[in-house]
Motif scaffolding. Structure first.
Motif, PDB file in Angstrom:
ATOM      1  N   THR A 216       0.810  -1.218   0.000  1.00  0.00           N
ATOM      2  CA  THR A 216       0.000   0.000   0.000  1.00  0.00           C
ATOM      3  C   THR A 216       0.842   1.266   0.000  1.00  0.00           C
ATOM      4  OG1 THR A 216      -0.108  -0.058   2.424  1.00  0.00           O
ATOM      5  CG2 THR A 216      -1.880  -1.155   1.214  1.00  0.00           C
ATOM      6  N   SER A 217       2.166   1.132  -0.062  1.00  0.00           N
ATOM      7  CA  SER A 217       3.029   2.314   0.023  1.00  0.00           C
ATOM      8  C   SER A 217       2.969   3.168  -1.237  1.00  0.00           C
ATOM      9  CB  SER A 217       4.479   1.883   0.287  1.00  0.00           C
ATOM     10  OG  SER A 217       4.915   0.986  -0.720  1.00  0.00           O
ATOM     11  N   CYS A 218       2.757   2.546  -2.400  1.00  0.00           N
ATOM     12  CA  CYS A 218       2.733   3.275  -3.673  1.00  0.00           C
ATOM     13  C   CYS A 218       1.943   2.456  -4.684  1.00  0.00           C
ATOM     14  CB  CYS A 218       4.150   3.532  -4.173  1.00  0.00           C
ATOM     15  SG  CYS A 218       5.097   2.022  -4.495  1.00  0.00           S
ATOM     16  N   PRO A 219       1.546   3.058  -5.813  1.00  0.00           N
ATOM     17  CA  PRO A 219       0.865   2.277  -6.855  1.00  0.00           C
ATOM     18  C   PRO A 219       1.730   1.112  -7.327  1.00  0.00           C
ATOM     19  CG  PRO A 219       0.604   4.616  -7.273  1.00  0.00           C
ATOM     20  CD  PRO A 219       1.580   4.505  -6.140  1.00  0.00           C
ATOM     21  N   GLN A 220       1.102  -0.052  -7.448  1.00  0.00           N
ATOM     22  CA  GLN A 220       1.834  -1.286  -7.713  1.00  0.00           C
ATOM     23  C   GLN A 220       1.848  -1.651  -9.192  1.00  0.00           C
ATOM     24  OE1 GLN A 220       3.500  -3.257  -5.189  1.00  0.00           O
ATOM     25  NE2 GLN A 220       3.176  -1.223  -4.314  1.00  0.00           N
ATOM     26  N   GLU A 221       2.980  -2.190  -9.640  1.00  0.00           N
ATOM     27  CA  GLU A 221       3.076  -2.751 -10.978  1.00  0.00           C
ATOM     28  C   GLU A 221       2.427  -4.128 -11.005  1.00  0.00           C
ATOM     29  OE1 GLU A 221       7.188  -2.882 -11.931  1.00  0.00           O
ATOM     30  OE2 GLU A 221       7.343  -0.745 -12.356  1.00  0.00           O
ATOM     31  N   ASP A 222       2.108  -4.602 -12.201  1.00  0.00           N
ATOM     32  CA  ASP A 222       1.555  -5.957 -12.329  1.00  0.00           C
ATOM     33  C   ASP A 222       2.594  -6.981 -11.893  1.00  0.00           C
ATOM     34  OD1 ASP A 222      -1.192  -5.885 -14.062  1.00  0.00           O
ATOM     35  OD2 ASP A 222       0.113  -4.204 -14.549  1.00  0.00           O
ATOM     36  N   HIS A 223       2.165  -7.950 -11.104  1.00  0.00           N
ATOM     37  CA  HIS A 223       3.078  -8.968 -10.578  1.00  0.00           C
ATOM     38  C   HIS A 223       2.303 -10.256 -10.378  1.00  0.00           C
ATOM     39  CE1 HIS A 223       6.152 -10.962  -8.248  1.00  0.00           C
ATOM     40  NE2 HIS A 223       6.964  -9.926  -8.383  1.00  0.00           N
ATOM     41  N   PHE A 224       2.674 -11.293 -11.118  1.00  0.00           N
ATOM     42  CA  PHE A 224       1.967 -12.572 -11.020  1.00  0.00           C
ATOM     43  C   PHE A 224       2.447 -13.368  -9.812  1.00  0.00           C
ATOM     44  CE2 PHE A 224       1.115 -12.941 -15.885  1.00  0.00           C
ATOM     45  CZ  PHE A 224       0.100 -12.020 -15.742  1.00  0.00           C
ATOM     46  N   PRO A 225       1.521 -14.043  -9.127  1.00  0.00           N
ATOM     47  CA  PRO A 225       1.948 -15.006  -8.105  1.00  0.00           C
ATOM     48  C   PRO A 225       2.665 -16.184  -8.768  1.00  0.00           C
ATOM     49  CG  PRO A 225      -0.383 -14.434  -7.871  1.00  0.00           C
ATOM     50  CD  PRO A 225       0.059 -13.915  -9.189  1.00  0.00           C
ATOM     51  N   PRO A 226       3.479 -16.924  -8.026  1.00  0.00           N
ATOM     52  CA  PRO A 226       4.174 -18.076  -8.618  1.00  0.00           C
ATOM     53  C   PRO A 226       3.181 -19.150  -9.060  1.00  0.00           C
ATOM     54  CG  PRO A 226       5.135 -17.458  -6.500  1.00  0.00           C
ATOM     55  CD  PRO A 226       3.878 -16.686  -6.632  1.00  0.00           C
ATOM     56  N   ASN A 227       3.497 -19.783 -10.176  1.00  0.00           N
ATOM     57  CA  ASN A 227       2.698 -20.902 -10.701  1.00  0.00           C
ATOM     58  C   ASN A 227       1.214 -20.535 -10.834  1.00  0.00           C
ATOM     59  OD1 ASN A 227       4.994 -22.665 -10.724  1.00  0.00           O
ATOM     60  ND2 ASN A 227       4.732 -22.921  -8.516  1.00  0.00           N
ATOM     61  N   LEU A 228       0.973 -19.362 -11.392  1.00  0.00           N
ATOM     62  CA  LEU A 228      -0.402 -18.872 -11.531  1.00  0.00           C
ATOM     63  C   LEU A 228      -1.166 -19.674 -12.587  1.00  0.00           C
ATOM     64  CD1 LEU A 228      -2.560 -16.653 -10.913  1.00  0.00           C
ATOM     65  CD2 LEU A 228      -1.537 -15.343 -12.782  1.00  0.00           C
ATOM     66  N   CYS A 229      -2.412 -19.969 -12.268  1.00  0.00           N
ATOM     67  CA  CYS A 229      -3.324 -20.618 -13.215  1.00  0.00           C
ATOM     68  C   CYS A 229      -4.700 -19.986 -13.034  1.00  0.00           C
ATOM     69  CB  CYS A 229      -3.381 -22.122 -12.971  1.00  0.00           C
ATOM     70  SG  CYS A 229      -4.455 -23.003 -14.120  1.00  0.00           S
ATOM     71  N   VAL A 230      -5.337 -19.603 -14.137  1.00  0.00           N
ATOM     72  CA  VAL A 230      -6.618 -18.894 -14.079  1.00  0.00           C
ATOM     73  C   VAL A 230      -7.620 -19.598 -14.976  1.00  0.00           C
ATOM     74  CG1 VAL A 230      -7.803 -16.700 -14.483  1.00  0.00           C
ATOM     75  CG2 VAL A 230      -5.458 -16.685 -13.648  1.00  0.00           C
ATOM     76  N   LYS A 231      -8.826 -19.776 -14.457  1.00  0.00           N
ATOM     77  CA  LYS A 231      -9.948 -20.294 -15.239  1.00  0.00           C
ATOM     78  C   LYS A 231     -11.097 -19.301 -15.143  1.00  0.00           C
ATOM     79  CE  LYS A 231      -9.079 -25.290 -15.030  1.00  0.00           C
ATOM     80  NZ  LYS A 231      -9.654 -26.593 -14.646  1.00  0.00           N
ATOM     81  N   VAL A 232     -11.642 -18.930 -16.295  1.00  0.00           N
ATOM     82  CA  VAL A 232     -12.782 -18.014 -16.353  1.00  0.00           C
ATOM     83  C   VAL A 232     -13.986 -18.783 -16.874  1.00  0.00           C
ATOM     84  CG1 VAL A 232     -13.676 -15.873 -17.314  1.00  0.00           C
ATOM     85  CG2 VAL A 232     -11.250 -16.061 -16.757  1.00  0.00           C
ATOM     86  N   SER A 256       4.907 -10.161 -16.181  1.00  0.00           N
ATOM     87  CA  SER A 256       3.654  -9.738 -15.549  1.00  0.00           C
ATOM     88  C   SER A 256       3.034  -8.605 -16.345  1.00  0.00           C
ATOM     89  CB  SER A 256       3.921  -9.292 -14.107  1.00  0.00           C
ATOM     90  OG  SER A 256       4.433 -10.365 -13.345  1.00  0.00           O
ATOM     91  N   ARG A 257       1.812  -8.820 -16.781  1.00  0.00           N
ATOM     92  CA  ARG A 257       1.078  -7.797 -17.530  1.00  0.00           C
ATOM     93  C   ARG A 257      -0.426  -8.062 -17.377  1.00  0.00           C
ATOM     94  NH1 ARG A 257       3.189  -9.911 -23.350  1.00  0.00           N
ATOM     95  NH2 ARG A 257       5.116  -9.361 -22.288  1.00  0.00           N
ATOM     96  N   PRO A 258      -1.268  -7.111 -17.693  1.00  0.00           N
ATOM     97  CA  PRO A 258      -2.720  -7.332 -17.598  1.00  0.00           C
ATOM     98  C   PRO A 258      -3.175  -8.449 -18.528  1.00  0.00           C
ATOM     99  CG  PRO A 258      -2.214  -5.011 -17.853  1.00  0.00           C
ATOM    100  CD  PRO A 258      -0.940  -5.729 -18.084  1.00  0.00           C
ATOM    101  N   ILE A 259      -4.231  -9.154 -18.116  1.00  0.00           N
ATOM    102  CA  ILE A 259      -4.766 -10.280 -18.889  1.00  0.00           C
ATOM    103  C   ILE A 259      -6.143  -9.898 -19.423  1.00  0.00           C
ATOM    104  CG2 ILE A 259      -5.311 -12.740 -18.856  1.00  0.00           C
ATOM    105  CD1 ILE A 259      -3.608 -12.948 -16.299  1.00  0.00           C
ATOM    106  N   ASN A 260      -6.292  -9.996 -20.724  1.00  0.00           N
ATOM    107  CA  ASN A 260      -7.574  -9.698 -21.365  1.00  0.00           C
ATOM    108  C   ASN A 260      -8.433 -10.963 -21.350  1.00  0.00           C
ATOM    109  OD1 ASN A 260      -9.680  -8.804 -22.913  1.00  0.00           O
ATOM    110  ND2 ASN A 260      -8.543  -8.751 -24.834  1.00  0.00           N
ATOM    111  N   ILE A 261      -9.531 -10.947 -20.569  1.00  0.00           N
ATOM    112  CA  ILE A 261     -10.402 -12.124 -20.450  1.00  0.00           C
ATOM    113  C   ILE A 261     -11.757 -11.887 -21.098  1.00  0.00           C
ATOM    114  CG2 ILE A 261      -9.259 -12.892 -18.323  1.00  0.00           C
ATOM    115  CD1 ILE A 261     -11.631 -11.747 -16.750  1.00  0.00           C
ATOM    116  N   THR A 262     -11.844 -10.886 -21.976  1.00  0.00           N
ATOM    117  CA  THR A 262     -13.143 -10.519 -22.562  1.00  0.00           C
ATOM    118  C   THR A 262     -13.770 -11.668 -23.326  1.00  0.00           C
ATOM    119  OG1 THR A 262     -12.164  -8.332 -22.872  1.00  0.00           O
ATOM    120  CG2 THR A 262     -14.310  -8.705 -23.870  1.00  0.00           C
ATOM    121  N   SER A 263     -12.971 -12.426 -24.073  1.00  0.00           N
ATOM    122  CA  SER A 263     -13.513 -13.508 -24.899  1.00  0.00           C
ATOM    123  C   SER A 263     -14.092 -14.644 -24.058  1.00  0.00           C
ATOM    124  CB  SER A 263     -12.426 -14.057 -25.825  1.00  0.00           C
ATOM    125  OG  SER A 263     -11.331 -14.553 -25.065  1.00  0.00           O
TER     126      SER A 263
END
Length: 504
Positions: A216-232, A256-263
């Motif tokens: 919370t000290s400053c605006p954060q950059e994108d940073h993935f957790p280790p071994n990330l897996c996402v299901k939408v 680490s970057r934003p993920i587009n999940i629109t589709s």
């Protein structure tokens, strides 16, 4: 309250209201929410509170906020539709509901979801167990985390505010579930931005999933957790590919970057969207995730916005030059001039829109068009001159360099002087060419005269040698054959000599 009810309790509520009580959990939930949205009787309100009291007996301890005043305060009127959502009391920001309550026994972790109302027209479900875990007390559900603004994306709405990735167990591999619903306006925004080119379907208005450290000290950059897996909505989400390791034995990481999940998102106002996130826990590190509705912009738009900010006053750069060239009394070496290139360090071509970041201490500029286009393909926002961070919001167009580029068209390097003035710098080859051109322009008359006098002298010598040879041969012939004619030729030769002198 309705969102936290189990399947059996939803069936009881719908049966009490005389509605169809058959279907899956999300279908029953939608029907129950429509009961509240349409405006229900006090009897339905009482039934909801009764079912909720059975579901969570410890939560119903004399909360004056829970007293609902008739149909004017529906519990979830804004969750699916566009009405205003009722504010939850302070102790009820997380409520769990089970996905398979009609079966006895312990529910699965993925089927246990809590509720957190975000605001009008949207709601969010965050994964927790039926009791508040220890980790939830260590990490707040919604920490005061802010993610860095992305220049190529305009924020339209916040679908899930930054939420801690916390779990109730000490296992290494963690998994939690989130959910959100879209309003009719959001569905319209996404649908109208669809662009179909060939077999590919793109959206300029996107649903964007982001991860960062819970700092919370400053605006954060994108940073993935280790071994990330996402299901939408049950479908795997494509993540950026792993980068090759820089050293042997180092585990490869994803950029680490934003993920587009629109589709993968359901463009529906009634059926919620689910996101299941699994990752590997790290000691001493916690992560947060958020979902936003954004509009993608191009490099052309960003360049127009940079131009719209205006050109920085040239006096700022002149003051910086004087500051750099001011002699330090303690220094033995004094700098009297600064050499700066008018070529962009990125494309090695002449600058068109000279810019640099406010955080940079150097005078050298780079071309704004090339810089923004390169970051559109691979966003790093690093200054090509000093390798320091040069974010888009800190870029300025240098007014002094604009003046120099407009007035100096024939050189690629300049020199700044102590008083802030500048002079073009030329290479040795250019200096020689300039000197030669100046000599040709200034000494043309003298050289022409020398050349003409030399040619005339040469012509004179040739004529004299030919005359001498002719007179010699003629004299020998006449002396041998006709001596009387010698005097005649002597007279002719004298006249020819006079003719040559006249020609000269």
């Amino acid at each position: 309250m309705v969102m936290s009810l189990r399947v059996s309790e939803l069936q009881v509520l719908l049966g009490y209201a005389g509605r169809n009580k058959h279907g899956r959990k999300h279908e029953l939930l939608t029907k129950a929410l429509h009961l509240l949205k349409a405006g229900c009787s006090p009897a339905i309100h009482m039934k909801v509170k009764e079912l909720y009291r059975r579901r969570f007996p410890a939560k119903m301890v004399s909360h004056p906020e829970l007293s609902l005043s008739g149909a004017h305060h529906p519990a979830s009127a804004g969750m699916v539709g566009g009405g205003a959502a009722a504010a939850l009391p302070a102790g009820l920001t997380q409520l769990a509901y089970e996905g398979h309550a009609n079966h006895g026994g312990a529910p699965s972790p993925a089927a246990l979801l809590p509720l957190s109302l975000l605001g009008p027209g949207k709601h969010e479900l965050t994964g927790l167990t039926h009791h508040l875990p220890t980790s939830a007390t260590l990490h707040p559900v919604h920490p005061d985390v802010k993610l860095q603004r992305l220049p190529f994306y305009d924020l339209l709405d916040e679908l899930i505010k930054p939420t801690s990735l916390a779990s109730d167990n000490s296992q290494r591999f963690q998994e939690t579930c989130f959910a959100f619903a879209l309003t009719p306006q959001q569905v319209q925004q996404i649908s109208s931005s669809m662009d179909i080119s060939g077999t590919k379907c793109d959206f300029s208005v996107q649903v964007q999933l982001r991860f960062c450290l819970s700092e919370t000290s400053c605006p954060q950059e994108d940073h993935f957790p280790p071994n990330l897996c996402v299901k939408v909505n049950g479908k795997p989400c494509n993540l950026p590919g792993y980068l090759p390791p820089t050293k042997n034995g180092v585990e490869p990481k994803r950029p680490s970057r934003p993920i587009n999940i629109t589709s993968l998102v359901r463009l529906s106002t009634t059926v919620p969207n689910t996101i299941v996130v699994s990752w590997t826990a790290e000691i001493g590190r916690s992560y947060s995730m958020a979902v936003y509705l954004v509009k993608q912009q191009s490099s052309t738009v960003l360049l127009q916005r940079l131009r719209a900010k205006g050109i920085r006053n040239p006096d700022h750069s002149r003051a910086l030059i004087k500051e750099k060239l001011t002699a330090d009394p303690d220094s033995e070496i004094a700098t009297t001039s600064l050499r700066v290139s008018l070529l962009c360090p990125l494309g090695k071509m002449r600058l068109m829109i000279p810019c640099r970041a406010l955080t940079c201490s150097h005078l050298q500029c780079f071309d704004a068009t090339l810089y923004i286009q390169m970051n559109e393909k691979k966003p790093t926002w690093v200054c090509p001159v000093c390798d320091k961070k040069a974010p888009y919001e800190h870029l300025i167009i240098d007014g002094l360099f604009v003046e120099i580029l407009n007035s100096c068209m024939d050189c690629d390097e300049i020199q700044f002087k102590e008083d802030g003035n500048w002079a073009p710098m030329r290479s040795k080859k250019e200096v020689q060419e300039v000197s030669s051109a100046a000599y040709n322009n200034n000494g043309l008359d003298g050289e022409k005269r020398e050349r003409e006098s030399f040619l005339s002298a040469l012509k004179k010598k040739k004529i004299e040698s030919k005359l001498k040879f002719f007179f010699k041969k003629s004299a020998i012939f006449l002396l041998q054959n006709r001596p009387a004619l010698v005097y005649t030729f002597i007279l002719i030769g004298f006249n020819l000599q006079l003719l040559v002198l006249a020609i000269d």
